[in-house]
Structure formats: structure tokens, C-alpha cells
Design a protein around this motif. Sequence first.
Motif, PDB file in Angstrom:
ATOM      1  N   ALA A 199      -8.353  11.680 -19.042  1.00 22.20           N
ATOM      2  CA  ALA A 199      -8.727  11.808 -20.454  1.00 22.20           C
ATOM      3  C   ALA A 199      -7.713  11.113 -21.351  1.00 22.20           C
ATOM      4  CB  ALA A 199      -8.847  13.284 -20.843  1.00 22.20           C
ATOM      5  N   ARG A 200      -6.529  10.955 -20.857  1.00 23.75           N
ATOM      6  CA  ARG A 200      -5.458  10.299 -21.608  1.00 23.75           C
ATOM      7  C   ARG A 200      -5.634   8.787 -21.621  1.00 23.75           C
ATOM      8  NH1 ARG A 200       0.022   8.932 -21.064  1.00 23.75           N
ATOM      9  NH2 ARG A 200       1.211   9.894 -22.716  1.00 23.75           N
ATOM     10  N   GLY A 201      -6.456   8.287 -20.720  1.00 25.63           N
ATOM     11  CA  GLY A 201      -6.659   6.843 -20.641  1.00 25.63           C
ATOM     12  C   GLY A 201      -5.767   6.195 -19.607  1.00 25.63           C
ATOM     13  N   GLY A 202      -5.209   6.996 -18.716  1.00 27.45           N
ATOM     14  CA  GLY A 202      -4.375   6.448 -17.657  1.00 27.45           C
ATOM     15  C   GLY A 202      -2.973   7.015 -17.672  1.00 27.45           C
ATOM     16  N   PHE A 203      -2.226   6.635 -16.657  1.00 27.28           N
ATOM     17  CA  PHE A 203      -0.856   7.092 -16.505  1.00 27.28           C
ATOM     18  C   PHE A 203      -0.131   6.118 -15.592  1.00 27.28           C
ATOM     19  CE2 PHE A 203      -3.487   9.048 -13.322  1.00 27.28           C
ATOM     20  CZ  PHE A 203      -2.753   8.925 -12.143  1.00 27.28           C
ATOM     21  N   PRO A 204       1.200   6.128 -15.605  1.00 31.35           N
ATOM     22  CA  PRO A 204       1.945   5.203 -14.752  1.00 31.35           C
ATOM     23  C   PRO A 204       1.668   5.480 -13.273  1.00 31.35           C
ATOM     24  CG  PRO A 204       3.395   6.262 -16.369  1.00 31.35           C
ATOM     25  CD  PRO A 204       2.068   6.945 -16.445  1.00 31.35           C
ATOM     26  N   GLY A 205       1.477   4.433 -12.488  1.00 28.53           N
ATOM     27  CA  GLY A 205       1.223   4.574 -11.059  1.00 28.53           C
ATOM     28  C   GLY A 205       2.334   5.291 -10.327  1.00 28.53           C
ATOM     29  N   GLY A 206       3.532   5.252 -10.882  1.00 30.96           N
ATOM     30  CA  GLY A 206       4.662   5.939 -10.265  1.00 30.96           C
ATOM     31  C   GLY A 206       4.514   7.453 -10.263  1.00 30.96           C
ATOM     32  N   MET A 207       3.521   7.952 -11.019  1.00 28.57           N
ATOM     33  CA  MET A 207       3.294   9.398 -11.053  1.00 28.57           C
ATOM     34  C   MET A 207       2.424   9.882  -9.894  1.00 28.57           C
ATOM     35  SD  MET A 207       2.722  10.282 -15.055  1.00 28.57           S
ATOM     36  CE  MET A 207       2.531  12.027 -14.714  1.00 28.57           C
ATOM     37  N   ILE A 208       1.766   8.980  -9.204  1.00 29.47           N
ATOM     38  CA  ILE A 208       0.872   9.395  -8.116  1.00 29.47           C
ATOM     39  C   ILE A 208       1.595  10.272  -7.097  1.00 29.47           C
ATOM     40  CG2 ILE A 208      -0.510   8.559  -6.164  1.00 29.47           C
ATOM     41  CD1 ILE A 208      -1.459   6.302  -8.038  1.00 29.47           C
ATOM     42  N   PRO A 209       2.827   9.931  -6.698  1.00 33.18           N
ATOM     43  CA  PRO A 209       3.510  10.830  -5.759  1.00 33.18           C
ATOM     44  C   PRO A 209       3.731  12.230  -6.324  1.00 33.18           C
ATOM     45  CG  PRO A 209       4.607   8.712  -5.788  1.00 33.18           C
ATOM     46  CD  PRO A 209       3.584   8.694  -6.892  1.00 33.18           C
ATOM     47  N   GLY A 249       4.279   1.755  -1.712  1.00 31.80           N
ATOM     48  CA  GLY A 249       2.912   2.103  -1.353  1.00 31.80           C
ATOM     49  C   GLY A 249       2.735   3.573  -1.001  1.00 31.80           C
ATOM     50  N   HIS A 250       3.788   4.359  -1.159  1.00 33.20           N
ATOM     51  CA  HIS A 250       3.758   5.810  -0.943  1.00 33.20           C
ATOM     52  C   HIS A 250       3.439   6.194   0.501  1.00 33.20           C
ATOM     53  CE1 HIS A 250       3.848   5.718  -5.268  1.00 33.20           C
ATOM     54  NE2 HIS A 250       2.641   5.194  -5.318  1.00 33.20           N
ATOM     55  N   VAL A 251       3.764   5.326   1.443  1.00 32.71           N
ATOM     56  CA  VAL A 251       3.487   5.603   2.855  1.00 32.71           C
ATOM     57  C   VAL A 251       4.271   6.816   3.337  1.00 32.71           C
ATOM     58  CG1 VAL A 251       3.734   4.686   5.205  1.00 32.71           C
ATOM     59  CG2 VAL A 251       2.837   3.233   3.383  1.00 32.71           C
ATOM     60  N   PHE A 252       5.469   7.018   2.808  1.00 25.65           N
ATOM     61  CA  PHE A 252       6.334   8.083   3.300  1.00 25.65           C
ATOM     62  C   PHE A 252       6.232   9.386   2.502  1.00 25.65           C
ATOM     63  CE2 PHE A 252       8.932   4.175   4.462  1.00 25.65           C
ATOM     64  CZ  PHE A 252       8.455   4.128   5.751  1.00 25.65           C
ATOM     65  N   VAL A 253       5.314   9.472   1.560  1.00 28.10           N
ATOM     66  CA  VAL A 253       5.165  10.677   0.744  1.00 28.10           C
ATOM     67  C   VAL A 253       4.563  11.795   1.589  1.00 28.10           C
ATOM     68  CG1 VAL A 253       3.950  11.689  -1.232  1.00 28.10           C
ATOM     69  CG2 VAL A 253       4.954   9.418  -1.419  1.00 28.10           C
ATOM     70  N   LEU A 265      12.667  -5.535   3.192  1.00 30.16           N
ATOM     71  CA  LEU A 265      11.563  -5.822   2.267  1.00 30.16           C
ATOM     72  C   LEU A 265      10.306  -5.032   2.642  1.00 30.16           C
ATOM     73  CD1 LEU A 265      11.931  -9.682   1.839  1.00 30.16           C
ATOM     74  CD2 LEU A 265      12.348  -7.922   0.122  1.00 30.16           C
ATOM     75  N   VAL A 266      10.030  -4.977   3.933  1.00 27.19           N
ATOM     76  CA  VAL A 266       8.876  -4.196   4.388  1.00 27.19           C
ATOM     77  C   VAL A 266       9.069  -2.734   4.000  1.00 27.19           C
ATOM     78  CG1 VAL A 266       7.550  -3.431   6.399  1.00 27.19           C
ATOM     79  CG2 VAL A 266       8.373  -5.793   6.274  1.00 27.19           C
ATOM     80  N   ALA A 267      10.287  -2.220   4.196  1.00 24.77           N
ATOM     81  CA  ALA A 267      10.594  -0.829   3.851  1.00 24.77           C
ATOM     82  C   ALA A 267      10.329  -0.571   2.372  1.00 24.77           C
ATOM     83  CB  ALA A 267      12.040  -0.501   4.191  1.00 24.77           C
ATOM     84  N   MET A 268      10.722  -1.515   1.525  1.00 26.31           N
ATOM     85  CA  MET A 268      10.510  -1.367   0.095  1.00 26.31           C
ATOM     86  C   MET A 268       9.011  -1.294  -0.217  1.00 26.31           C
ATOM     87  SD  MET A 268      11.547  -3.921  -3.022  1.00 26.31           S
ATOM     88  CE  MET A 268      10.333  -5.128  -2.510  1.00 26.31           C
ATOM     89  N   PHE A 269       8.224  -2.162   0.390  1.00 25.00           N
ATOM     90  CA  PHE A 269       6.782  -2.143   0.146  1.00 25.00           C
ATOM     91  C   PHE A 269       6.140  -0.863   0.678  1.00 25.00           C
ATOM     92  CE2 PHE A 269       7.268  -6.700  -0.607  1.00 25.00           C
ATOM     93  CZ  PHE A 269       6.476  -6.836  -1.744  1.00 25.00           C
ATOM     94  N   LEU A 270       6.611  -0.355   1.797  1.00 25.66           N
ATOM     95  CA  LEU A 270       6.082   0.896   2.324  1.00 25.66           C
ATOM     96  C   LEU A 270       6.386   2.052   1.367  1.00 25.66           C
ATOM     97  CD1 LEU A 270       6.959   0.553   6.118  1.00 25.66           C
ATOM     98  CD2 LEU A 270       4.732   0.225   5.027  1.00 25.66           C
ATOM     99  N   ALA A 271       7.585   2.049   0.808  1.00 25.01           N
ATOM    100  CA  ALA A 271       7.961   3.108  -0.138  1.00 25.01           C
ATOM    101  C   ALA A 271       7.140   3.008  -1.418  1.00 25.01           C
ATOM    102  CB  ALA A 271       9.452   3.045  -0.442  1.00 25.01           C
TER     103      ALA A 271
END
Length: 194
Positions: A111-121, A85-89, A77-83
Motif C-alpha cells: 500500500a506504501r508503493g514499495g519498499f527497499p529490497g534490502g528489507m526482504i530478509p 540474493g538472500h541464499v543464506f537467510v 564475488l560469488v559469495a557476495m552475490f549469494l548473500a
Amino acid sequence: MSHGEAEDNLVLQAREMLATGRNEEEVFAELAAHTSDWGASAAAVCLALGVPRPDAEVRIHEVRPLFDEFEVGEEDLVAMFLAVGHVFVVDRVLDGRGERIRDLLWTAACARGGFPGGMIPWFRTGELTKIFLLFAQTPFRDGRGSPPEFWAVMATAGELLATEDGPDQAEVAAGLEHCRVQATAVGTGSQMLP
């Protein structure tokens, strides 16, 4: 064994596990289960991936409070949260041109008004063509953001991306043409195309 030797040993173990094709979450969970030192295990995975030590230390410091929320046996579970949270990027260092494109795409995202957080990596790893193509192919949401700014910035980013060779060149060219048409349509007040 000194602290430095123990850390080096963990990094070596993490590299070996990653080399066999195991993902970051699996490697962290196994190391953490064996050592009971979740911070050292997370740092070892970061270092094995190529994250610079100062960045790894900051990331681990930021997530350390998370460790208090879990008990021994919950390493998966910790591993999932670390992933998540983009800790390993592993952040990609771009040249000036790449930085310019990434900045333009970030401006377009805003300008688009946002984007999915999954795009941050994608931004962090420099997957600029992937971001451009997704934004160019996704309909603009009515009532959000600034279509004129979005399409103008996208056209500029597309022009820069179109100057490099790559397997996605035909898609980039088509995306650029779409962005130019949209920029012209919103600039003249015409009906935007999908």
C-alpha cells in the motif's frame, strides 16, 4: 569417502567456521576455494545455518546458473552475490499471530508503493518490530500507494505488536499512536502529518 560423507564433512566445517564468528560469505568463499564445488559449498553453509535441506536444494538450484558467470579464484564475488540474493537467510517460522503481523506489514508495504529490497530478509527472518518502526517513522511519499490503506493496516499491525513485551515497547507504542493519528487524518481528509 562417499558423497554423503563428503557433504556431512562440508556442513561440519561450515558449522565450525560459523561458530568462530565468521560470516556466511567468508565461510562459503573458503569452502568453495578448497572444494571447487560451489553448489556443495553453498548448500553446506545453508545447512550449517539451519536452512531445511529442501529449501537449501531449491536455493542452490536457482543460483546454479550464476556459477557459470565466474571463474576459479572469484569465490569472494560469488559469495557476495549469494548473500545479496538472500541464499543464506534462515526463514523464521512464526506462530499464527506473527504470521498475521507479517501479512499486515507486507500489505502495508504494498500500500506504501514499495519498499527497499534490502528489507526482504527482515520479512523472512520475522523482524516484525523493526519493519513496523521503520514504516511508522518514514514519511509517506506523495503520489505513491494508498495512504488510507497504509495507515489503517499499520495501526492494526501496531496494535498486535503492542500486546507483547519487549525492549522496543515504548517505540512501538509511539509508532502505534502516530499510525492512529495518520489513519484518522487521511480518513477525514485532513492534512497528513510528517
